[in-house]
Design an enzyme around this catalytic site. Sequence first.
Site, PDB file in Angstrom:
ATOM      1  N   HIS A  82      17.798   8.005 -22.617  1.00  0.00           N
ATOM      2  CA  HIS A  82      18.164   7.269 -21.395  1.00  0.00           C
ATOM      3  C   HIS A  82      17.220   7.694 -20.271  1.00  0.00           C
ATOM      4  O   HIS A  82      16.191   7.071 -20.051  1.00  0.00           O
ATOM      5  CB  HIS A  82      19.630   7.546 -21.095  1.00  0.00           C
ATOM      6  CG  HIS A  82      20.244   6.686 -20.035  1.00  0.00           C
ATOM      7  ND1 HIS A  82      19.583   5.655 -19.421  1.00  0.00           N
ATOM      8  CD2 HIS A  82      21.493   6.694 -19.477  1.00  0.00           C
ATOM      9  CE1 HIS A  82      20.385   5.076 -18.540  1.00  0.00           C
ATOM     10  NE2 HIS A  82      21.549   5.695 -18.553  1.00  0.00           N
TER      11      HIS A  82
ATOM     12  N   HIS B 210      12.631  -1.729 -25.106  1.00  0.00           N
ATOM     13  CA  HIS B 210      13.847  -1.734 -24.300  1.00  0.00           C
ATOM     14  C   HIS B 210      14.922  -2.506 -25.039  1.00  0.00           C
ATOM     15  O   HIS B 210      14.620  -3.507 -25.689  1.00  0.00           O
ATOM     16  CB  HIS B 210      13.590  -2.400 -22.933  1.00  0.00           C
ATOM     17  CG  HIS B 210      14.634  -2.078 -21.933  1.00  0.00           C
ATOM     18  ND1 HIS B 210      15.793  -2.808 -21.822  1.00  0.00           N
ATOM     19  CD2 HIS B 210      14.711  -1.078 -21.019  1.00  0.00           C
ATOM     20  CE1 HIS B 210      16.529  -2.278 -20.864  1.00  0.00           C
ATOM     21  NE2 HIS B 210      15.912  -1.230 -20.369  1.00  0.00           N
TER      22      HIS B 210
ATOM     23  N   ASP C   9       9.761   3.550 -17.528  1.00  0.00           N
ATOM     24  CA  ASP C   9       9.428   4.970 -17.655  1.00  0.00           C
ATOM     25  C   ASP C   9       7.955   5.228 -17.943  1.00  0.00           C
ATOM     26  O   ASP C   9       7.518   6.376 -17.866  1.00  0.00           O
ATOM     27  CB  ASP C   9      10.273   5.609 -18.767  1.00  0.00           C
ATOM     28  CG  ASP C   9      11.726   5.678 -18.375  1.00  0.00           C
ATOM     29  OD1 ASP C   9      11.987   6.026 -17.217  1.00  0.00           O
ATOM     30  OD2 ASP C   9      12.581   5.357 -19.207  1.00  0.00           O
TER      31      ASP C   9
HETATM   32  C1  LIG Z   1      14.590   1.884 -25.721  1.00  0.00           C
HETATM   33  C2  LIG Z   1      14.771   1.810 -27.233  1.00  0.00           C
HETATM   34  C3  LIG Z   1      15.839   2.856 -27.658  1.00  0.00           C
HETATM   35  C4  LIG Z   1      15.258   0.422 -27.605  1.00  0.00           C
HETATM   36  O1  LIG Z   1      15.413   0.442 -28.975  1.00  0.00           O
HETATM   37  P1  LIG Z   1      15.904  -0.792 -29.846  1.00  0.00           P
HETATM   38  O2  LIG Z   1      16.665  -1.757 -29.034  1.00  0.00           O
HETATM   39  O3  LIG Z   1      16.573  -0.219 -31.028  1.00  0.00           O
HETATM   40  O4  LIG Z   1      14.510  -1.432 -30.252  1.00  0.00           O
HETATM   41  P2  LIG Z   1      14.285  -2.731 -31.100  1.00  0.00           P
HETATM   42  O5  LIG Z   1      15.440  -2.951 -32.037  1.00  0.00           O
HETATM   43  O6  LIG Z   1      13.949  -3.856 -30.201  1.00  0.00           O
HETATM   44  O7  LIG Z   1      12.990  -2.356 -31.929  1.00  0.00           O
HETATM   45  C5  LIG Z   1      12.302  -3.339 -32.666  1.00  0.00           C
HETATM   46  C6  LIG Z   1      11.264  -2.660 -33.505  1.00  0.00           C
HETATM   47  O8  LIG Z   1      10.307  -2.032 -32.663  1.00  0.00           O
HETATM   48  C7  LIG Z   1      10.250  -0.634 -32.915  1.00  0.00           C
HETATM   49  N1  LIG Z   1      10.161   0.074 -31.641  1.00  0.00           N
HETATM   50  C8  LIG Z   1      11.019  -0.023 -30.602  1.00  0.00           C
HETATM   51  N2  LIG Z   1      10.612   0.777 -29.601  1.00  0.00           N
HETATM   52  C9  LIG Z   1       9.492   1.375 -30.035  1.00  0.00           C
HETATM   53  C10 LIG Z   1       8.634   2.326 -29.461  1.00  0.00           C
HETATM   54  N3  LIG Z   1       8.861   2.804 -28.241  1.00  0.00           N
HETATM   55  N4  LIG Z   1       7.577   2.740 -30.168  1.00  0.00           N
HETATM   56  C11 LIG Z   1       7.343   2.273 -31.413  1.00  0.00           C
HETATM   57  N5  LIG Z   1       8.130   1.368 -32.011  1.00  0.00           N
HETATM   58  C12 LIG Z   1       9.190   0.925 -31.330  1.00  0.00           C
HETATM   59  C13 LIG Z   1      11.562  -0.310 -33.608  1.00  0.00           C
HETATM   60  O9  LIG Z   1      11.424   0.849 -34.426  1.00  0.00           O
HETATM   61  C14 LIG Z   1      11.789  -1.558 -34.410  1.00  0.00           C
HETATM   62  O10 LIG Z   1      10.914  -1.513 -35.544  1.00  0.00           O
HETATM   63  P3  LIG Z   1      11.335  -2.165 -36.954  1.00  0.00           P
HETATM   64  O11 LIG Z   1      11.424  -3.626 -36.674  1.00  0.00           O
HETATM   65  O12 LIG Z   1      10.207  -1.787 -37.843  1.00  0.00           O
HETATM   66  O13 LIG Z   1      12.645  -1.543 -37.321  1.00  0.00           O
HETATM   67  C15 LIG Z   1      13.441   2.084 -27.968  1.00  0.00           C
HETATM   68  O14 LIG Z   1      12.529   1.071 -27.648  1.00  0.00           O
HETATM   69  C16 LIG Z   1      12.879   3.454 -27.656  1.00  0.00           C
HETATM   70  O15 LIG Z   1      13.345   4.461 -28.231  1.00  0.00           O
HETATM   71  N6  LIG Z   1      11.860   3.529 -26.743  1.00  0.00           N
HETATM   72  C17 LIG Z   1      11.267   4.793 -26.387  1.00  0.00           C
HETATM   73  C18 LIG Z   1      12.141   5.549 -25.410  1.00  0.00           C
HETATM   74  C19 LIG Z   1      12.077   4.948 -24.031  1.00  0.00           C
HETATM   75  O16 LIG Z   1      11.015   4.630 -23.508  1.00  0.00           O
HETATM   76  N7  LIG Z   1      13.285   4.834 -23.417  1.00  0.00           N
HETATM   77  C20 LIG Z   1      13.421   4.334 -22.085  1.00  0.00           C
HETATM   78  C21 LIG Z   1      14.041   2.975 -22.064  1.00  0.00           C
HETATM   79  S1  LIG Z   1      14.047   2.329 -20.394  1.00  0.00           S
END
Ligand SMILES: CC(C)(COP(=O)(O)OP(=O)(O)OC[C@H]1O[C@@H](n2cnc3c(N)ncnc32)[C@H](O)[C@@H]1OP(=O)(O)O)[C@@H](O)C(=O)NCCC(=O)NCCS
Length: 385
Positions: free
Chosen positions: A227, A266, A320
Amino acid sequence: MENSKDQKPVFARGLEGVIAAETEIGFVDGQEGRLVYRGYDINVLCENSNYEEVSYLLIYGKLPTRDQMTEYINQFRKYSEIPESTMGIIRNFGKDAHPMITLRTVISNLASYDSQESDSSIENQRRIAISIIAKMPALVGAIHRTINGQEIVKAKGELSYAASFLYYATGKNPDPVETKIMDTALMIHADHGMNASTFSSLVTISTLADIYSATTSAVSTLKGPLHGGANERALKMIMDIASPDKAEAYLAAMIAKKEKIMGFGHRVYKVYDPRAKILKKYASYISEKTDQKTLFQTANKIEEIMINKLGEKGIFPNVDFYSGMIYYSMGLKPEIFTPIFALGRISGWTARSLEYLQNNRLFRPKALYVGEKGPKSYISIHERQ
Ligand SMILES: CC(C)(COP(=O)(O)OP(=O)(O)OC[C@H]1O[C@@H](n2cnc3c(N)ncnc32)[C@H](O)[C@@H]1OP(=O)(O)O)[C@@H](O)C(=O)NCCC(=O)NCCS
């Protein structure tokens, strides 16, 4: 909503897609990449407004008149003083406690000086909300000084919300452009839908606990790396990569290991996060001004590669990615980045808690029991194997 007997119970992991409350405060349009506070687009607010006005908008529902703004700022001044023993907690927690641990403790501690804390009328809880908002620049600033091994500084003059935070944090008169950038960062963090910390503040207020308790819950929830902690990690990654020509190999290795790249992706935005767009231009400006040009160029290259590789999956920079670089370029320590998030989000947390309280219903979801239903016979501890 109950399911009828023959219907399979509905279960959404992480409550994904579940609507938990109605709100008029903020709207996140993940498909169009828009963020709206009470009807005003975030870009319009960042160009024309300031954090104090946005805070009023979230708490009271409309932009203030000039007199209302003066009165709101007067309330900030009236409530901004921090009890000496609360500052003592910050000093005692010292350099090594994580700033989010200190922040959640001092917010909880403020309740002990308030004899009216349990009066759950909206007027009283709004007073508490404004009093916490007013204290946040000094609290977060004092925590920054402390982790830096510096003395906490006393309040100075009639500074704006963003300027006073920078003053408390650095002990220096803030530069007007840096103040504008911090003000913008606080505005774009002020509210963001039913995120985990906002939800936890609503769960707490729904028990008719007070706004101190709701805010303590929210700060505790924001602490987690999924988060509030991503900007610190995004900055670390940009610094590890260190130059644009190393980005391709570094990211390819992470993606091959299926590691998440911090500052990208996101749950709601499947297009470019509008907040990241606003911050990117400031990151470019401030990195140039503070001799951190390579940092920005590296970040820009990371963005280009990530959009090429993962843009079609809806992975773009989020808020972020550029915020950490901006705070770092201002001389702020990475450990204080998540408390700065809280400094902005405090208005959204408290506005939403007050909104929920006006039409309160205790949160009490169910869990789907998947364990053994028994009945098993009880074996005494002396005979158990
Ligand atoms: C924010 C977050 C938890 C959202 O996750 P989510 O809703 O589960 O993401 P999605 O389901 O849209 O992901 C789709 C695909 O992209 C990948 N993906 C998502 N975010 C990614 C990232 N930051 N880096 C690499 N791959 C990513 C997922 O692994 C998924 O891959 P798959 O299709 O092979 O399974 C995730 O993007 C993340 O952990 N980001 C990094 C942390 C971050 O910056 N957090 C701040 C948010 S404001």
